[in-house]
Design a protein around this motif. Structure first.
Motif, PDB file in Angstrom:
ATOM      1  N   ARG A  86     -44.425 -52.641  11.663  1.00 38.33           N
ATOM      2  CA  ARG A  86     -43.400 -52.160  12.586  1.00 38.33           C
ATOM      3  C   ARG A  86     -43.520 -52.878  13.931  1.00 38.33           C
ATOM      4  N   GLU A  87     -44.738 -53.025  14.418  1.00 37.73           N
ATOM      5  CA  GLU A  87     -44.958 -53.684  15.704  1.00 37.73           C
ATOM      6  C   GLU A  87     -44.525 -55.151  15.671  1.00 37.73           C
ATOM      7  N   ASP A  88     -44.738 -55.813  14.530  1.00 41.50           N
ATOM      8  CA  ASP A  88     -44.333 -57.217  14.410  1.00 41.50           C
ATOM      9  C   ASP A  88     -42.816 -57.361  14.458  1.00 41.50           C
ATOM     10  N   ILE A  89     -42.117 -56.431  13.802  1.00 40.07           N
ATOM     11  CA  ILE A  89     -40.651 -56.474  13.798  1.00 40.07           C
ATOM     12  C   ILE A  89     -40.114 -56.276  15.218  1.00 40.07           C
ATOM     13  N   ILE A  90     -40.686 -55.321  15.945  1.00 40.73           N
ATOM     14  CA  ILE A  90     -40.246 -55.066  17.318  1.00 40.73           C
ATOM     15  C   ILE A  90     -40.513 -56.282  18.194  1.00 40.73           C
ATOM     16  N   ASP A  91     -41.684 -56.898  18.041  1.00 44.41           N
ATOM     17  CA  ASP A  91     -42.040 -58.069  18.849  1.00 44.41           C
ATOM     18  C   ASP A  91     -41.110 -59.237  18.556  1.00 44.41           C
ATOM     19  N   GLN A  92     -40.794 -59.462  17.290  1.00 42.42           N
ATOM     20  CA  GLN A  92     -39.883 -60.556  16.931  1.00 42.42           C
ATOM     21  C   GLN A  92     -38.478 -60.308  17.473  1.00 42.42           C
ATOM     22  N   THR A  93     -38.037 -59.053  17.383  1.00 39.94           N
ATOM     23  CA  THR A  93     -36.709 -58.718  17.908  1.00 39.94           C
ATOM     24  C   THR A  93     -36.645 -58.949  19.406  1.00 39.94           C
ATOM     25  N   ALA A  94     -37.670 -58.492  20.134  1.00 45.79           N
ATOM     26  CA  ALA A  94     -37.707 -58.679  21.584  1.00 45.79           C
ATOM     27  C   ALA A  94     -37.755 -60.161  21.947  1.00 45.79           C
ATOM     28  N   GLU A  95     -38.548 -60.930  21.205  1.00 42.86           N
ATOM     29  CA  GLU A  95     -38.647 -62.367  21.464  1.00 42.86           C
ATOM     30  C   GLU A  95     -37.310 -63.062  21.223  1.00 42.86           C
ATOM     31  N   GLY A  96     -36.613 -62.670  20.132  1.00 42.79           N
ATOM     32  CA  GLY A  96     -35.322 -63.286  19.825  1.00 42.79           C
ATOM     33  C   GLY A  96     -34.278 -63.008  20.897  1.00 42.79           C
ATOM     34  N   ILE A  97     -34.273 -61.795  21.429  1.00 40.97           N
ATOM     35  CA  ILE A  97     -33.306 -61.459  22.477  1.00 40.97           C
ATOM     36  C   ILE A  97     -33.630 -62.210  23.767  1.00 40.97           C
ATOM     37  N   LEU A  98     -34.924 -62.286  24.099  1.00 41.85           N
ATOM     38  CA  LEU A  98     -35.328 -62.983  25.331  1.00 41.85           C
ATOM     39  C   LEU A  98     -34.941 -64.462  25.290  1.00 41.85           C
ATOM     40  N   GLU A  99     -35.059 -65.088  24.121  1.00 34.14           N
ATOM     41  CA  GLU A  99     -34.738 -66.515  24.010  1.00 34.14           C
ATOM     42  C   GLU A  99     -33.265 -66.788  24.287  1.00 34.14           C
ATOM     43  N   LYS A 100     -32.390 -65.857  23.886  1.00 34.51           N
ATOM     44  CA  LYS A 100     -30.953 -66.065  24.051  1.00 34.51           C
ATOM     45  C   LYS A 100     -30.414 -65.496  25.363  1.00 34.51           C
ATOM     46  N   LEU A 101     -31.202 -64.665  26.033  1.00 30.71           N
ATOM     47  CA  LEU A 101     -30.703 -63.970  27.219  1.00 30.71           C
ATOM     48  C   LEU A 101     -30.458 -64.965  28.353  1.00 30.71           C
ATOM     49  N   PRO A 102     -29.249 -65.005  28.912  1.00 26.89           N
ATOM     50  CA  PRO A 102     -28.981 -65.931  30.024  1.00 26.89           C
ATOM     51  C   PRO A 102     -29.647 -65.464  31.316  1.00 26.89           C
ATOM     52  N   ASN A 103     -29.855 -66.394  32.221  1.00 30.57           N
ATOM     53  CA  ASN A 103     -30.427 -66.046  33.522  1.00 30.57           C
ATOM     54  C   ASN A 103     -29.369 -65.376  34.397  1.00 30.57           C
TER      55      ASN A 103
END
Length: 438
Positions: free
Chosen positions: A156-173
């Motif tokens: 569960r923790e890995d899924i949450i971490d991957q989801t957060a990482e994926g959103i951060l990569e696409k999030l504009p400044n």
């Protein structure tokens, strides 16, 4: 009145708790009018029922309009005639009966599961009803799922971490407001510069909160900081593909799940960035605005300042376009052209330039681009050929009044041409929306 509730916002914007006492009060008043008056005062009965007895519970003006539209078809002189058809469903006729037992026999022939036409709705309303029930069921199941991973696959923790990482990569400044203010200063001649600045500020607040919470969630999962209640709620939402509450409080209204919500946010930011990079666009994606009411006011304000007249003398004229927004390359001299609206309960017939019945299994249809042209002292529209159609941000329709005096959901009223009487579409629950749930 009660049966329309099962269709959700398509039936009533707000699910009112009508009771037997409302009905009993109407019956008693009807008895008084029948005993004391030689002719039946149909208008008075409609007024008392729609605005006082049942209407006393109604807090939404559009629901009140629907209520009175339905009552007029049931409480009228024509309804006293035999074989009067109460709805488009041929099953519901006023029977040529005299005795109570005869009426009861007729009622037994009516279907146990009424067709949506019995309530003035399109057959697609049954699909909407079923979707609402299934959605509620799955949301309940989702809350009951265990929070501990078992068996193979990612934790569960890995899924949450991957989801957060994926959103951060696409999030504009976030936008640098000093640069925006230099490029688009607040000037008397162009109110949309102010609108752009306000939109950037609102999106910046959301982007900053998202970036900070995502970074903190990843740190908390690694044990670098304490997993607070807020971070725990964010992590649960990321795992369940839901928008965290801390983001929703800073964001625009939306019913989309997290994956689609993120894609929608990126499109909105791209729309604003395109405006910043290339100047005021020829057409506006109205769904991309955080606060579209300010944008519409800005369009009227520009016209008022151009002619040096009072803004309270200006109304917007709604002129539907027959071509796609991508084919429009030049902005109009006055007003704005907007696109990105969706129609529920009906569809727009481009060839006939009028509302038409929805196709089977087609719940929502894109609406054509609209030129919102400001006009001074505009005459009132002909309500026999024009539907006053409410426009909302999301499908729930209901909203609350914010500190600005605007609803958190209702945007404005659009005028939509119709070849049939507008009452037909009012019973259909026709409305425009800026965004869907998918």
């Amino acid at each position: 009145m009660q049966e329309r509730r099962k269709f959700g916002p398509l039936g009533w914007n707000i699910a009112y708790d009508y009771s037997n006492s409302d009905r009993d009060c109407c019956i008693k008043q009807l008895r008084v009018f029948l005993d004391k008056y030689e002719t039946v005062p149909f208008k008075v009965i409609v007024q008392l029922s729609g605005d006082v007895n049942y209407g006393g519970r109604i807090t939404d003006d559009w629901d009140r309009r629907t209520m009175n539209t339905l009552l007029v078809e049931y409480v009228c002189e024509e309804a006293m005639e035999d074989n009067y058809q109460f709805s488009a469903d041929a099953s519901y006729l006023n029977p040529p009966a005299c005795k109570h037992s005869e009426y009861m026999e007729v009622l037994k022939t009516w279907p146990l599961q009424p067709h949506p036409e019995a309530f003035g709705l399109h057959e697609n309303a049954d699909i909407t009803c079923a979707q609402n029930e299934v959605k509620g069921l799955f949301e309940t199941i989702l809350t009951l799922q265990p929070r501990v991973s078992t068996g193979g696959g990612l934790r569960r923790e890995d899924i949450i971490d991957q989801t957060a990482e994926g959103i951060l990569e696409k999030l504009p400044n976030p936008w640098l407001m000093l640069d925006i203010q230099k490029m688009y200063p607040v000037v008397y001649e162009e109110s949309q510069n102010t609108v752009l600045q306000q939109e950037c500020m609102r999106y910046n607040k959301l982007l900053v909160v998202m970036k900070q919470t995502l970074l903190d969630v990843r740190k908390a999962l690694k044990g670098l900081i304490v997993m607070s209640t807020e971070l725990d709620e964010v992590s649960n939402s990321l795992f369940n593909n839901q928008v965290p509450g801390s983001w929703e409080s800073k964001a625009y209204p939306s019913l989309k799940p997290l994956v689609l919500w993120q894609e929608d946010l990126l499109k909105r930011c791209a729309f604003i960035q395109n405006w910043v990079d290339h100047g005021i666009p020829a057409t506006f994606w109205i769904s991309g605005f955080f606060f579209p009411q300010a944008f519409l006011t800005g369009a009227s304000q520009n016209y008022a300042r151009k002619l040096k007249i009072g803004i309270d003398t200006i109304q917007l004229d709604f002129r539907n376009q027959s071509i796609d927004h991508s084919e429009i390359t030049e902005k109009p001299e006055d007003g704005v052209i907007v696109w990105g609206l969706f129609l529920e309960g009906a569809r727009w017939d481009v060839e006939q330039s009028t509302l038409a019945e929805s196709r089977p299994k087609e719940l929502f249809t894109p609406y054509v681009p609209i030129w919102l042209c400001p006009v001074q002292n505009r005459p009132a529209p002909d309500l026999n050929v024009m539907l006053m159609c409410p426009c909302y941000k999301v499908l729930t329709r209901k909203g609350t009044l914010s500190t600005t005096g605007h609803s958190t959901n209702f945007v404005t009223t659009f005028e939509v041409p119709t070849a049939v009487r507008p009452e037909h579409w009012i019973k259909r629950g026709v409305a425009l929306f800026l965004a869907l749930a998918y």
